[in-house]
Design a protein around this motif. Structure first.
Motif, PDB file in Angstrom:
ATOM      1  N   ASP C  61      41.093  29.805  38.003  1.00 49.36           N
ATOM      2  CA  ASP C  61      40.898  28.586  37.218  1.00 49.36           C
ATOM      3  C   ASP C  61      42.216  28.057  36.664  1.00 49.36           C
ATOM      4  O   ASP C  61      42.481  26.865  36.716  1.00 49.36           O
ATOM      5  N   SER C  62      43.045  28.982  36.173  1.00 49.49           N
ATOM      6  CA  SER C  62      44.279  28.533  35.541  1.00 49.49           C
ATOM      7  C   SER C  62      45.305  28.088  36.565  1.00 49.49           C
ATOM      8  O   SER C  62      46.175  27.284  36.268  1.00 49.49           O
ATOM      9  N   VAL C  63      45.208  28.588  37.768  1.00 51.40           N
ATOM     10  CA  VAL C  63      46.142  28.191  38.822  1.00 51.40           C
ATOM     11  C   VAL C  63      45.349  27.496  39.923  1.00 51.40           C
ATOM     12  O   VAL C  63      44.713  28.160  40.725  1.00 51.40           O
ATOM     13  N   PRO C  64      45.372  26.175  39.961  1.00 49.43           N
ATOM     14  CA  PRO C  64      44.511  25.459  40.906  1.00 49.43           C
ATOM     15  C   PRO C  64      44.855  25.719  42.362  1.00 49.43           C
ATOM     16  O   PRO C  64      44.007  25.566  43.233  1.00 49.43           O
ATOM     17  N   THR C  65      46.073  26.127  42.668  1.00 51.01           N
ATOM     18  CA  THR C  65      46.426  26.395  44.060  1.00 51.01           C
ATOM     19  C   THR C  65      45.857  27.714  44.558  1.00 51.01           C
ATOM     20  O   THR C  65      46.053  28.068  45.699  1.00 51.01           O
ATOM     21  N   GLY C  66      45.133  28.413  43.705  1.00 53.72           N
ATOM     22  CA  GLY C  66      44.528  29.672  44.112  1.00 53.72           C
ATOM     23  C   GLY C  66      45.513  30.826  44.048  1.00 53.72           C
ATOM     24  O   GLY C  66      46.680  30.657  43.720  1.00 53.72           O
ATOM     25  N   GLN C  67      45.023  32.009  44.337  1.00 56.09           N
ATOM     26  CA  GLN C  67      45.835  33.222  44.319  1.00 56.09           C
ATOM     27  C   GLN C  67      46.581  33.359  42.998  1.00 56.09           C
ATOM     28  O   GLN C  67      47.715  33.785  42.949  1.00 56.09           O
ATOM     29  N   GLY C  68      45.984  32.880  41.934  1.00 57.54           N
ATOM     30  CA  GLY C  68      46.620  33.047  40.627  1.00 57.54           C
ATOM     31  C   GLY C  68      46.523  34.494  40.206  1.00 57.54           C
ATOM     32  O   GLY C  68      45.447  35.013  40.003  1.00 57.54           O
ATOM     33  N   VAL C  69      47.640  35.138  40.139  1.00 55.03           N
ATOM     34  CA  VAL C  69      47.655  36.522  39.698  1.00 55.03           C
ATOM     35  C   VAL C  69      47.849  36.499  38.183  1.00 55.03           C
ATOM     36  O   VAL C  69      48.523  35.621  37.674  1.00 55.03           O
ATOM     37  N   LEU C  70      47.332  37.314  37.597  1.00 55.68           N
ATOM     38  CA  LEU C  70      46.167  38.144  37.566  1.00 55.68           C
ATOM     39  C   LEU C  70      46.321  39.119  36.463  1.00 55.68           C
ATOM     40  O   LEU C  70      47.334  39.162  35.782  1.00 55.68           O
ATOM     41  N   GLN C  71      45.282  39.842  36.347  1.00 58.29           N
ATOM     42  CA  GLN C  71      45.210  40.825  35.297  1.00 58.29           C
ATOM     43  C   GLN C  71      44.744  42.091  35.986  1.00 58.29           C
ATOM     44  O   GLN C  71      43.908  42.030  36.884  1.00 58.29           O
ATOM     45  N   VAL C  72      45.279  43.196  35.622  1.00 58.20           N
ATOM     46  CA  VAL C  72      44.913  44.449  36.263  1.00 58.20           C
ATOM     47  C   VAL C  72      44.200  45.337  35.255  1.00 58.20           C
ATOM     48  O   VAL C  72      44.703  45.560  34.156  1.00 58.20           O
ATOM     49  N   ALA C  73      43.031  45.790  35.658  1.00 56.97           N
ATOM     50  CA  ALA C  73      42.298  46.728  34.803  1.00 56.97           C
ATOM     51  C   ALA C  73      42.204  48.056  35.539  1.00 56.97           C
ATOM     52  O   ALA C  73      41.988  48.088  36.752  1.00 56.97           O
TER      53      ALA C  73
END
Lengths: 86, 99, 96
Positions: C61-73
């Motif tokens: 959502d925050s990166v409209p171009t997709g592949q917006g990284v990210l959060q690691v759990a």
């Protein structure tokens, strides 16, 4: 009785010529059909892959390729693909 | 033509006789025979690519790759010495060198 | 079938040779596991122990171009059954 052609017979007659493959997803392929099996897994040569992504259209050139039949939706014999109408 | 997985053991003789012609027919089976041991590109339905040396595969298109590189959007995201790929994820297997 | 460099004749051999070893498993839904492989079957159902799961939370959502990284759990589990249909890739430890 009218002569009837089985769907896979049509594909069999396409061997050696170009074919346009449309997948269930936003993905298409064109290439020369070399062969296929009962699952309609297809061997293609001189392949172009067309992807429609949110970022636009993308094409990929591939050499001999075995395409998994699982995700195929439609086959258009003798067509050059989405660029020009065959 | 027969795409069923190979029998799990070789205790019994193969039920079918060998195909009458050993020539190149262009079938998926022939393609796979030609491409084992070669460099291939395996694309998954998710769009992720795996490039590596094809060790072997089975009738489900389960694949064993060596010297594998994982590519996402053209960028190498992982490397594996060996990788088993579950066949249901496979979109295509493409030869990356002459067969 | 031809075997290239190793004693592997079918893909499942790779898994068989990884029993009792630490393996990397890539799952659907941007999940990854590393753990000791104890058992598997033809569906690729797996039993693993001493597992660490890594979940990649992709924020498109925050990166409209997709592949917006990210959060690691990450989280750990002592013993785990993995249903085979979720498995994308299994990588055994490097053979010597």
């Amino acid at each position: 009785m009218a002569s009837q052609i089985l769907p896979l017979e049509l594909i069999d007659r396409c061997i050696g010529s170009r074919i346009w493959v449309i997948m269930k997803s936003d993905r298409e392929f064109t290439g020369k059909l070399l062969g296929f099996d009962d699952f309609v897994n297809m061997v293609l040569e001189d392949v172009t892959e067309y992807e429609t992504t949110p970022q636009g259209k993308k094409t990929t050139q591939l050499a001999q390729t075995l395409l998994n039949g699982n995700n195929i939706c439609m086959l258009i014999p003798g067509s050059v693909g989405p660029d020009e109408e065959g | 033509m027969d795409n069923s997985p190979p029998p799990p053991s070789n205790e019994s003789p193969p039920p079918q006789p060998p195909p009458p012609q050993a020539t190149h027919t262009g079938s998926p089976t022939d393609f796979l025979k030609g491409v084992v041991g070669k460099r291939v590109i395996v694309r998954l339905t998710s769009g992720v690519d795996y490039r590596g040396l094809l060790s072997c595969l089975d009738g489900y298109m389960n694949i064993a790759l060596e010297q594998t590189e994982e590519h996402v959007n053209g960028v190498v995201t992982n490397r594996y010495g060996d990788a088993f790929i579950r066949g249901n994820n496979v979109l295509y297997i493409s030869a990356a060198e002459p067969i | 079938m031809d075997l290239s460099s190793s004693g592997i004749q079918e893909p499942f051999d790779l898994i068989r040779l990884s029993l009792s070893e630490r393996v990397f498993v890539k799952l659907r839904g941007d999940r990854e596991l590393t753990g000791i492989l104890h058992a598997y079957d033809g569906h690729m159902n797996l039993i693993m122990s001493d597992v660490e799961e890594t979940i990649l939370i992709v924020d498109t959502d925050s990166v409209p171009t997709g592949q917006g990284v990210l959060q690691v759990a990450k989280r750990k589990m002592e013993m785990l059954f993995v249903r085979g249909d979720g498995v994308i890739l299994v990588s055994p430890p490097a053979r010597t």
